[in-house]
Design an enzyme around this catalytic site. Structure first.
Site, short mmCIF file in Angstrom:
data_model
loop_
_atom_site.label_atom_id
_atom_site.label_comp_id
_atom_site.label_asym_id
_atom_site.label_seq_id
_atom_site.Cartn_x
_atom_site.Cartn_y
_atom_site.Cartn_z
N GLY A 101 63.61 74.51 -58.77
CA GLY A 101 64.44 74.74 -57.59
C GLY A 101 63.61 74.78 -56.32
CD GLU A 108 57.13 75.93 -60.84
OE1 GLU A 108 57.40 76.63 -59.85
OE2 GLU A 108 58.01 75.37 -61.54
#
Length: 229
Positions: A101, A108
């Site tokens: 988001g 990540e």
């Protein structure tokens, strides 16, 4: 009644309490991205003398940690980390997640891959029976946007470009609604195989090892298979 910010703050503090026993003077901690991670960094900062530093999945988190006095390391200089702490947009009972988001999904995944365990910190609104209500972010090389969008549409999705957004890698994001995510790992592999896709925001091939879920009754520690809806 605790508001969402208070729930996030409780999850962040629970994550600090969880990771501190894992850290030593030479330890590097993996740190993700997002509003709950911002609170985690703030709660972690008073303990910065207990570990060597951190590796981050975004410029945003790196800047926040540097401002807090936490030394930030390049991931290329790190062989392993005891833990990676990050949030999620959705997480299910198998600790499969939708992330991205904030647009940092590729970094990540990379930072998480170096850590011995993934610690997901969320408030209880992110815990779902089935992934997919939150549109799935897909990071795409710019020249492939139209081609990838057509392939995602053939999978049953409704891709929409995240207007005006460029990732830290110089790529774009397609947010895909309407996908039937019955098998998260299989769909992750299928989307990642589309030429032009950098990665998609499904974290299922390698999901979370533990989730710290903040609710009105406190923070629950969950592991795969322990969640009931």
């Amino acid at each position: 009644m605790l508001d969402q910010n208070a729930l996030k703050r409780n999850a962040a503090q629970a994550a600090v309490d969880y990771v501190l026993p894992l850290l030593g003077p030479d330890s590097i901690l993996g740190v993700g991205t997002g509003s709950t991670v911002d609170l985690f960094i703030d709660a972690l900062a008073p303990h910065k003398q207990r570990f060597r530093g951190a590796a981050s999945s975004s410029e945003r988190s790196s800047a926040r940690m540097a401002q807090a006095g936490i030394q930030v390391f390049d991931l290329n200089d790190i062989e392993t980390m005891p833990a990676y702490v990050d949030g999620a947009d959705e997480i299910d009972s198998g600790l499969n997640m939708i992330k991205g988001g904030g647009g940092a999904l590729t970094r990540e995944k990379i930072v998480a891959s170096v850590a011995q365990q993934f610690v997901c910190i969320v408030d209880e609104s992110k815990l779902v029976a089935k992934l997919g209500a939150f549109p799935l972010p897909v990071e795409v090389i710019p020249m492939a946007m139209a081609a990838v969008a057509r392939r995602l549409a053939r999978l049953g999705g409704e891709p929409e470009e995240r207007k005006g957004f460029v990732t830290d890698n110089g790529c774009r994001i397609l947010d895909v609604s309407g996908l039937d995510i019955a098998d998260p790992a299989a769909l992750e592999a299928r989307i990642n195989d589309i030429p032009g896709v950098v990665t998609c925001g499904l974290f299922a091939i390698a999901g979370a090892d533990v989730a710290l879920v903040s609710g009105q009754q406190g923070v629950r520690q969950l592991r795969a298979g322990q969640v009931s809806q």
